[in-house]
Design a protein around this motif. Structure first.
Motif, PDB file in Angstrom:
ATOM      1  N   THR A 147       4.296  -4.454   1.086  1.00  0.00           N
ATOM      2  CA  THR A 147       5.733  -4.206   1.042  1.00  0.00           C
ATOM      3  C   THR A 147       6.299  -4.186   2.459  1.00  0.00           C
ATOM      4  N   PHE A 148       7.602  -4.216   2.527  1.00  0.00           N
ATOM      5  CA  PHE A 148       8.306  -4.207   3.816  1.00  0.00           C
ATOM      6  C   PHE A 148       7.949  -2.959   4.629  1.00  0.00           C
ATOM      7  N   LEU A 149       7.945  -1.800   3.985  1.00  0.00           N
ATOM      8  CA  LEU A 149       7.624  -0.559   4.688  1.00  0.00           C
ATOM      9  C   LEU A 149       6.168  -0.526   5.135  1.00  0.00           C
ATOM     10  N   GLU A 150       5.268  -1.050   4.308  1.00  0.00           N
ATOM     11  CA  GLU A 150       3.857  -1.091   4.692  1.00  0.00           C
ATOM     12  C   GLU A 150       3.655  -1.960   5.929  1.00  0.00           C
ATOM     13  N   ALA A 151       4.364  -3.073   5.999  1.00  0.00           N
ATOM     14  CA  ALA A 151       4.246  -3.950   7.162  1.00  0.00           C
ATOM     15  C   ALA A 151       4.767  -3.266   8.423  1.00  0.00           C
ATOM     16  N   LEU A 152       5.863  -2.512   8.297  1.00  0.00           N
ATOM     17  CA  LEU A 152       6.379  -1.779   9.458  1.00  0.00           C
ATOM     18  C   LEU A 152       5.356  -0.760   9.938  1.00  0.00           C
ATOM     19  N   ALA A 153       4.693  -0.088   8.984  1.00  0.00           N
ATOM     20  CA  ALA A 153       3.680   0.905   9.356  1.00  0.00           C
ATOM     21  C   ALA A 153       2.491   0.232  10.044  1.00  0.00           C
ATOM     22  N   MET A 154       2.042  -0.902   9.518  1.00  0.00           N
ATOM     23  CA  MET A 154       0.901  -1.613  10.106  1.00  0.00           C
ATOM     24  C   MET A 154       1.224  -2.134  11.504  1.00  0.00           C
ATOM     25  N   SER A 155       2.496  -2.419  11.756  1.00  0.00           N
ATOM     26  CA  SER A 155       2.896  -2.939  13.063  1.00  0.00           C
ATOM     27  C   SER A 155       3.061  -1.833  14.093  1.00  0.00           C
ATOM     28  N   GLY A 156       2.963  -0.575  13.659  1.00  0.00           N
ATOM     29  CA  GLY A 156       3.114   0.541  14.591  1.00  0.00           C
ATOM     30  C   GLY A 156       4.452   1.238  14.519  1.00  0.00           C
ATOM     31  N   GLY A 157       5.286   0.832  13.568  1.00  0.00           N
ATOM     32  CA  GLY A 157       6.594   1.474  13.426  1.00  0.00           C
ATOM     33  C   GLY A 157       7.628   0.886  14.369  1.00  0.00           C
ATOM     34  N   LEU A 158       8.821   1.450  14.313  1.00  0.00           N
ATOM     35  CA  LEU A 158       9.935   0.953  15.110  1.00  0.00           C
ATOM     36  C   LEU A 158      10.217   1.903  16.270  1.00  0.00           C
ATOM     37  N   SER A 159      10.561   1.345  17.404  1.00  0.00           N
ATOM     38  CA  SER A 159      10.907   2.169  18.552  1.00  0.00           C
ATOM     39  C   SER A 159      12.311   2.743  18.386  1.00  0.00           C
ATOM     40  N   MET A 160      12.635   3.705  19.225  1.00  0.00           N
ATOM     41  CA  MET A 160      13.961   4.326  19.167  1.00  0.00           C
ATOM     42  C   MET A 160      15.072   3.333  19.491  1.00  0.00           C
ATOM     43  N   THR A 164      15.162   0.122  18.536  1.00  0.00           N
ATOM     44  CA  THR A 164      15.253  -0.975  17.580  1.00  0.00           C
ATOM     45  C   THR A 164      16.446  -0.770  16.664  1.00  0.00           C
ATOM     46  N   ARG A 165      17.187  -1.814  16.461  1.00  0.00           N
ATOM     47  CA  ARG A 165      18.335  -1.744  15.555  1.00  0.00           C
ATOM     48  C   ARG A 165      17.845  -1.652  14.114  1.00  0.00           C
ATOM     49  N   ARG A 166      18.209  -0.574  13.419  1.00  0.00           N
ATOM     50  CA  ARG A 166      17.680  -0.309  12.088  1.00  0.00           C
ATOM     51  C   ARG A 166      18.377  -1.117  10.989  1.00  0.00           C
ATOM     52  N   ASP A 167      19.640  -1.386  11.121  1.00  0.00           N
ATOM     53  CA  ASP A 167      20.401  -1.996  10.034  1.00  0.00           C
ATOM     54  C   ASP A 167      20.275  -3.515   9.995  1.00  0.00           C
ATOM     55  N   ARG A 168      19.449  -4.078  10.877  1.00  0.00           N
ATOM     56  CA  ARG A 168      19.367  -5.546  10.950  1.00  0.00           C
ATOM     57  C   ARG A 168      17.935  -5.973  11.280  1.00  0.00           C
ATOM     58  N   ILE A 169      17.009  -5.604  10.390  1.00  0.00           N
ATOM     59  CA  ILE A 169      15.617  -6.044  10.534  1.00  0.00           C
ATOM     60  C   ILE A 169      15.434  -7.267   9.640  1.00  0.00           C
ATOM     61  N   GLY A 170      15.149  -8.379  10.247  1.00  0.00           N
ATOM     62  CA  GLY A 170      15.117  -9.637   9.514  1.00  0.00           C
ATOM     63  C   GLY A 170      13.760  -9.967   8.921  1.00  0.00           C
ATOM     64  N   VAL A 171      13.786 -10.591   7.762  1.00  0.00           N
ATOM     65  CA  VAL A 171      12.593 -11.157   7.142  1.00  0.00           C
ATOM     66  C   VAL A 171      12.868 -12.640   6.924  1.00  0.00           C
ATOM     67  N   GLN A 185       5.924 -11.866   1.071  1.00  0.00           N
ATOM     68  CA  GLN A 185       5.097 -12.998   0.693  1.00  0.00           C
ATOM     69  C   GLN A 185       4.241 -13.403   1.891  1.00  0.00           C
ATOM     70  N   GLN A 186       3.152 -14.101   1.615  1.00  0.00           N
ATOM     71  CA  GLN A 186       2.308 -14.556   2.698  1.00  0.00           C
ATOM     72  C   GLN A 186       3.106 -15.445   3.650  1.00  0.00           C
ATOM     73  N   ASN A 187       2.819 -15.278   4.940  1.00  0.00           N
ATOM     74  CA  ASN A 187       3.452 -16.026   6.027  1.00  0.00           C
ATOM     75  C   ASN A 187       4.902 -15.630   6.280  1.00  0.00           C
ATOM     76  N   ASP A 188       5.361 -14.519   5.710  1.00  0.00           N
ATOM     77  CA  ASP A 188       6.685 -14.000   6.066  1.00  0.00           C
ATOM     78  C   ASP A 188       6.694 -13.589   7.535  1.00  0.00           C
ATOM     79  N   ILE A 189       7.857 -13.695   8.152  1.00  0.00           N
ATOM     80  CA  ILE A 189       8.032 -13.307   9.550  1.00  0.00           C
ATOM     81  C   ILE A 189       9.062 -12.181   9.619  1.00  0.00           C
ATOM     82  N   ILE A 190       8.657 -11.041  10.149  1.00  0.00           N
ATOM     83  CA  ILE A 190       9.575  -9.918  10.348  1.00  0.00           C
ATOM     84  C   ILE A 190       9.965  -9.885  11.820  1.00  0.00           C
ATOM     85  N   PHE A 191      11.255  -9.797  12.100  1.00  0.00           N
ATOM     86  CA  PHE A 191      11.687  -9.716  13.489  1.00  0.00           C
ATOM     87  C   PHE A 191      12.755  -8.640  13.646  1.00  0.00           C
ATOM     88  N   THR A 192      12.763  -8.014  14.799  1.00  0.00           N
ATOM     89  CA  THR A 192      13.692  -6.922  15.060  1.00  0.00           C
ATOM     90  C   THR A 192      14.571  -7.258  16.252  1.00  0.00           C
TER      91      THR A 192
END
Length: 262
Positions: free
Chosen positions: A162-175, A177-184, A213-220
């Motif tokens: 899930t989206f939240l699981e991926a954020l956790a695996m990446s180490g979370g978001l820094s202070m 990082t813009r929260r309302d515009r996290i792209g997938v 989905q596999q090969n999704d790209i998350i960017f902040t």
């Protein structure tokens, strides 16, 4: 008496700092609108197969005649072995794989379980096996995370993320990082599509991009100047408040000394 005044000053400063930190945390806290009773979830989340996926498919029988299943477990044929010697079925650009004996199978859009049932039904209906059991696994389930400071490749072993699981695996978001515009970013019907999610809201649970989905790209993105200035203005407000308190205390002590002297 003097010590009591100092204690009062520090207490006021402490309260101001606590109030400021509370305001800041509301801007960055995950799922800040989560109700006590929770929110309903869609339990039917499962990734679907797309072109260039790599599949491991293993066919098992009833154990009485293992020779019958051998033709369906031949891997490593032309086009089915990658450069890392990981033998699997590579889904071509048209969403097909070439499966032994059965020939070409269209697998795009199917879930892993649906493909298992499809192959088992073909084996049974064509009389190849009387009680086929098919296992399908995704071998290349990866999510790519491009943060404001670094990037990571997330390997998903459970074939569900899930989206939240991926954020956790990446180490979370820094202070910052813009929260309302996290792209997938995802390939949909031959086009790259970008979708934005806000992890501070429970609305993400109803979002079609919540299950990755596999090969999704998350960017902040780095927070806007306004967001950074808000944090700065909080500290400015604290310093201003402290200065005002100290000025008031100094004035009070000066007037008291003046009245005592008179």
């Amino acid at each position: 008496m003097k010590n009591n005044k100092l204690v009062l000053i520090f207490a006021v400063v402490g309260l101001l700092m606590v109030a400021s930190s509370c305001v800041t945390s509301k801007k960055v806290r995950y799922l800040r609108d989560m109700p006590i009773e929770g929110v309903p979830l869609n339990e039917n989340f499962e990734a679907t197969i797309v072109p260039y996926d790599e599949l491991r498919i293993y066919v098992m029988g009833d154990g009485k005649n293992d020779e019958l299943v051998k033709p369906f477990n031949v891997l490593g044929s032309v086009g089915n072995t990658n450069q890392n010697n990981r033998m699997g079925y590579l889904v071509d650009v048209n969403g097909n794989i070439e499966f032994p004996v059965l020939g070409e199978l269209h697998v795009e859009g199917l879930t892993r379980l649906q493909l298992q049932d499809t192959i088992a039904a073909r084996l049974l209906n064509n009389g190849y096996l009387s009680n086929p059991n098919v296992m399908v696994r995704l071998m290349n389930f990866k999510i790519f995370f491009l943060g404001t400071e670094s990037g990571k490749v997330l390997t998903i072993n459970e074939e569900r993320c899930t989206f939240l699981e991926a954020l956790a695996m990446s180490g979370g978001l820094s202070m910052y990082t813009r929260r309302d515009r996290i792209g997938v970013m995802r390939e949909v019907n031959g086009r790259m599509v970008i979708h934005y999610l806000d992890p501070r809201s429970t609305d993400i649970f109803d979002d079609e991009f919540f299950l990755l989905q596999q090969n999704d790209i998350i960017f902040t993105e780095v927070g806007s100047r306004r967001f950074l200035q808000e944090g700065y203005s909080n500290w400015t407000w604290i310093l201003s408040g402290v200065s005002s308190v100290l000025t008031a205390v100094t004035l009070y002590l000066s007037l008291k000394n003046l009245m005592s002297g008179s």
